[in-house]
Design a protein around this motif. Structure first.
Motif, PDB file in Angstrom:
ATOM      1  N   PRO A 126       0.827  -1.218   0.000  1.00 33.29           N
ATOM      2  CA  PRO A 126       0.000   0.000   0.000  1.00 33.29           C
ATOM      3  C   PRO A 126       0.855   1.259   0.000  1.00 33.29           C
ATOM      4  CG  PRO A 126      -0.752  -1.570   1.670  1.00 33.29           C
ATOM      5  CD  PRO A 126       0.560  -2.076   1.168  1.00 33.29           C
ATOM      6  N   LEU A 127       0.403   2.266  -0.723  1.00 29.80           N
ATOM      7  CA  LEU A 127       1.111   3.540  -0.739  1.00 29.80           C
ATOM      8  C   LEU A 127       1.277   4.093   0.667  1.00 29.80           C
ATOM      9  CD1 LEU A 127      -0.623   5.450  -3.698  1.00 29.80           C
ATOM     10  CD2 LEU A 127       1.672   4.470  -3.710  1.00 29.80           C
ATOM     11  N   THR A 128       0.264   3.897   1.508  1.00 33.08           N
ATOM     12  CA  THR A 128       0.209   4.587   2.792  1.00 33.08           C
ATOM     13  C   THR A 128       1.086   3.975   3.864  1.00 33.08           C
ATOM     14  OG1 THR A 128      -1.722   3.254   3.410  1.00 33.08           O
ATOM     15  CG2 THR A 128      -2.133   5.360   2.321  1.00 33.08           C
ATOM     16  N   CYS A 129       1.648   2.790   3.620  1.00 31.63           N
ATOM     17  CA  CYS A 129       2.426   2.097   4.644  1.00 31.63           C
ATOM     18  C   CYS A 129       3.923   2.114   4.392  1.00 31.63           C
ATOM     19  CB  CYS A 129       1.961   0.637   4.753  1.00 31.63           C
ATOM     20  SG  CYS A 129       0.253   0.446   5.286  1.00 31.63           S
ATOM     21  N   THR A 130       4.361   2.762   3.333  1.00 34.12           N
ATOM     22  CA  THR A 130       5.773   2.719   2.961  1.00 34.12           C
ATOM     23  C   THR A 130       6.290   4.127   2.680  1.00 34.12           C
ATOM     24  OG1 THR A 130       5.363   2.505   0.582  1.00 34.12           O
ATOM     25  CG2 THR A 130       5.404   0.468   1.874  1.00 34.12           C
ATOM     26  N   GLY A 131       7.602   4.319   2.870  1.00 32.37           N
ATOM     27  CA  GLY A 131       8.199   5.603   2.538  1.00 32.37           C
ATOM     28  C   GLY A 131       8.096   5.915   1.061  1.00 32.37           C
ATOM     29  N   VAL A 132       8.422   4.921   0.207  1.00 35.47           N
ATOM     30  CA  VAL A 132       8.304   5.110  -1.237  1.00 35.47           C
ATOM     31  C   VAL A 132       6.867   5.459  -1.602  1.00 35.47           C
ATOM     32  CG1 VAL A 132       8.364   3.897  -3.443  1.00 35.47           C
ATOM     33  CG2 VAL A 132      10.270   3.664  -1.874  1.00 35.47           C
ATOM     34  N   GLY A 133       5.916   4.755  -1.016  1.00 40.79           N
ATOM     35  CA  GLY A 133       4.505   4.999  -1.315  1.00 40.79           C
ATOM     36  C   GLY A 133       4.062   6.390  -0.907  1.00 40.79           C
ATOM     37  N   LYS A 134       4.479   6.826   0.264  1.00 36.37           N
ATOM     38  CA  LYS A 134       4.095   8.162   0.728  1.00 36.37           C
ATOM     39  C   LYS A 134       4.702   9.246  -0.162  1.00 36.37           C
ATOM     40  CE  LYS A 134       3.414   7.104   5.626  1.00 36.37           C
ATOM     41  NZ  LYS A 134       3.920   7.371   6.986  1.00 36.37           N
ATOM     42  N   ALA A 135       5.938   9.037  -0.606  1.00 37.77           N
ATOM     43  CA  ALA A 135       6.558  10.005  -1.508  1.00 37.77           C
ATOM     44  C   ALA A 135       5.790  10.083  -2.825  1.00 37.77           C
ATOM     45  CB  ALA A 135       8.018   9.639  -1.757  1.00 37.77           C
ATOM     46  N   LEU A 136       5.382   8.934  -3.344  1.00 34.27           N
ATOM     47  CA  LEU A 136       4.592   8.913  -4.577  1.00 34.27           C
ATOM     48  C   LEU A 136       3.227   9.563  -4.356  1.00 34.27           C
ATOM     49  CD1 LEU A 136       5.450   5.290  -5.722  1.00 34.27           C
ATOM     50  CD2 LEU A 136       5.965   7.369  -7.011  1.00 34.27           C
ATOM     51  N   LEU A 137       2.595   9.259  -3.233  1.00 36.01           N
ATOM     52  CA  LEU A 137       1.286   9.824  -2.932  1.00 36.01           C
ATOM     53  C   LEU A 137       1.355  11.342  -2.819  1.00 36.01           C
ATOM     54  CD1 LEU A 137      -1.694   9.421  -2.148  1.00 36.01           C
ATOM     55  CD2 LEU A 137      -0.932   9.051   0.219  1.00 36.01           C
ATOM     56  N   ALA A 138       2.378  11.837  -2.153  1.00 36.32           N
ATOM     57  CA  ALA A 138       2.488  13.275  -1.918  1.00 36.32           C
ATOM     58  C   ALA A 138       2.690  14.074  -3.198  1.00 36.32           C
ATOM     59  CB  ALA A 138       3.637  13.551  -0.950  1.00 36.32           C
ATOM     60  N   PHE A 139       3.253  13.428  -4.220  1.00 34.01           N
ATOM     61  CA  PHE A 139       3.597  14.159  -5.444  1.00 34.01           C
ATOM     62  C   PHE A 139       2.933  13.567  -6.690  1.00 34.01           C
ATOM     63  CE2 PHE A 139       6.872  15.112  -2.380  1.00 34.01           C
ATOM     64  CZ  PHE A 139       6.971  16.493  -2.492  1.00 34.01           C
ATOM     65  N   SER A 140       1.729  13.013  -6.504  1.00 35.48           N
ATOM     66  CA  SER A 140       0.971  12.476  -7.636  1.00 35.48           C
ATOM     67  C   SER A 140      -0.360  13.180  -7.832  1.00 35.48           C
ATOM     68  CB  SER A 140       0.732  10.968  -7.462  1.00 35.48           C
ATOM     69  OG  SER A 140       1.943  10.256  -7.546  1.00 35.48           O
ATOM     70  N   GLY A 141      -0.542  14.332  -7.204  1.00 36.09           N
ATOM     71  CA  GLY A 141      -1.738  15.129  -7.429  1.00 36.09           C
ATOM     72  C   GLY A 141      -2.739  15.042  -6.291  1.00 36.09           C
ATOM     73  N   ALA A 142      -3.470  16.141  -6.096  1.00 35.11           N
ATOM     74  CA  ALA A 142      -4.427  16.237  -4.987  1.00 35.11           C
ATOM     75  C   ALA A 142      -5.575  15.246  -5.130  1.00 35.11           C
ATOM     76  CB  ALA A 142      -4.976  17.662  -4.914  1.00 35.11           C
ATOM     77  N   GLU A 143      -5.963  14.951  -6.362  1.00 33.59           N
ATOM     78  CA  GLU A 143      -7.093  14.028  -6.575  1.00 33.59           C
ATOM     79  C   GLU A 143      -6.785  12.647  -6.010  1.00 33.59           C
ATOM     80  OE1 GLU A 143      -9.782  12.162 -10.227  1.00 33.59           O
ATOM     81  OE2 GLU A 143      -8.464  13.891 -10.581  1.00 33.59           O
ATOM     82  N   LEU A 144      -5.564  12.163  -6.235  1.00 27.06           N
ATOM     83  CA  LEU A 144      -5.178  10.850  -5.707  1.00 27.06           C
ATOM     84  C   LEU A 144      -5.161  10.867  -4.183  1.00 27.06           C
ATOM     85  CD1 LEU A 144      -4.121   7.944  -6.125  1.00 27.06           C
ATOM     86  CD2 LEU A 144      -1.817   8.920  -6.042  1.00 27.06           C
ATOM     87  N   VAL A 145      -4.644  11.929  -3.602  1.00 25.55           N
ATOM     88  CA  VAL A 145      -4.611  12.027  -2.141  1.00 25.55           C
ATOM     89  C   VAL A 145      -6.013  11.905  -1.573  1.00 25.55           C
ATOM     90  CG1 VAL A 145      -4.078  13.521  -0.185  1.00 25.55           C
ATOM     91  CG2 VAL A 145      -2.498  13.397  -2.122  1.00 25.55           C
ATOM     92  N   GLU A 146      -6.971  12.609  -2.168  1.00 20.47           N
ATOM     93  CA  GLU A 146      -8.344  12.565  -1.667  1.00 20.47           C
ATOM     94  C   GLU A 146      -8.959  11.168  -1.850  1.00 20.47           C
ATOM     95  OE1 GLU A 146      -9.488  14.913   0.176  1.00 20.47           O
ATOM     96  OE2 GLU A 146      -7.681  16.065  -0.232  1.00 20.47           O
ATOM     97  N   GLU A 147      -8.644  10.516  -2.964  1.00 23.96           N
ATOM     98  CA  GLU A 147      -9.134   9.144  -3.182  1.00 23.96           C
ATOM     99  C   GLU A 147      -8.634   8.202  -2.095  1.00 23.96           C
ATOM    100  OE1 GLU A 147      -8.096   7.531  -6.929  1.00 23.96           O
ATOM    101  OE2 GLU A 147      -9.155   9.061  -8.096  1.00 23.96           O
ATOM    102  N   VAL A 148      -7.348   8.298  -1.813  1.00 18.83           N
ATOM    103  CA  VAL A 148      -6.737   7.411  -0.820  1.00 18.83           C
ATOM    104  C   VAL A 148      -7.294   7.695   0.567  1.00 18.83           C
ATOM    105  CG1 VAL A 148      -4.579   6.839   0.352  1.00 18.83           C
ATOM    106  CG2 VAL A 148      -4.640   7.020  -2.141  1.00 18.83           C
TER     107      VAL A 148
END
Length: 246
Positions: A126-148
């Protein structure tokens, strides 16, 4: 039949393994006779291998997977920077890309210590449980953040962040710092620092260093992680810049 063959191959997600026909039938929800015929064809094609009464993924899948252009190009461009990061830290280094709400690991270089990590090349977390995932989540757009944030947040360990407000704060901090942190959220006793890699306005990948908690020193690791990510970002932009352009 192609859909059914894919259903059989999907039984091996996320960790591979070896399965008997009955197990594949249960996992794929297909009749055992159908699975028997499909497995025979998949073995013939090299997509599965048979060992006694069990079936495991075949070498042809690995060969095909390594030829996926986007990941092959990224991995080849990234390897020098991952090796530099490993030499600077002597810790386990990861490179991952995003697929949906998950990170898929493209490369991993083991550190000197054997860490019990759930990550593996080709594996998903999961994006939310890993450092790599959080970095991707933070810089992949606001829409994805809200979805997650709107979906249930997975838990891999007791330290995984399952509170949307806490995760939003972590994402916002990553956006400000250009670095994402994870402490025992994917594996007990392991912390991680990660940075996004860019080839445009959003992250195309992220790289990280995973370290035992007792020697996790973010201030010492951050410059090396940031330097590797910036170097890879420049390399990717250089690869795609037309010849002769400034």
């Amino acid at each position: 039949m192609l859909d059914k063959a894919v259903a059989v191959l999907d039984c091996y997600r996320p960790n591979g393994g070896a399965f008997r026909l009955t197990e594949l039938a249960e996992r794929s929800k297909l009749p055992k006779t159908t699975v028997f015929r499909l497995c025979a064809e998949l073995v013939r094609l090299g997509l599965l291998e048979r060992e006694a009464e069990t079936y495991r993924l075949g070498g042809a899948l690995f060969e095909l997977g390594s030829l996926v252009p986007r990941r092959q190009d990224l991995r080849e461009a990234a390897l020098p920077f991952l090796q530099d990061l490993f030499e600077a830290t002597h810790e386990t280094v990861h490179l991952g890309v995003r697929e949906g709400h998950e990170v898929v690991y493209v490369e991993r270089i083991h550190g000197h210590d054997v860490l019990r990590l759930p990550s593996r090349i080709g594996g998903r977390l999961p994006l939310t449980c890993t450092g790599v995932g959080k970095a991707l989540l933070a810089f992949s757009g606001a829409e994805l953040v809200e979805e997650v944030l709107a979906a249930p947040l997975p838990r891999l360990t007791p330290h995984s962040v399952t509170d949307p407000a806490r995760l939003r704060t972590a994402v916002e901090q990553a956006q400000v710092a250009g670095l994402a942190y994870e402490e025992e959220e994917a594996a007990p006793g392991v912390s991680c620092i990660a940075a996004p890699v860019f080839d445009g306005p959003t992250a195309v990948a992220a790289l990280s260093v995973a370290v035992p908690c007792d020697r996790f020193r973010p201030a010492q690791l951050a410059p090396a992680v940031r330097t590797a990510a910036l170097g890879l970002s420049r390399a990717l932009r250089g690869v795609r810049r037309p010849a002769g352009s400034a």
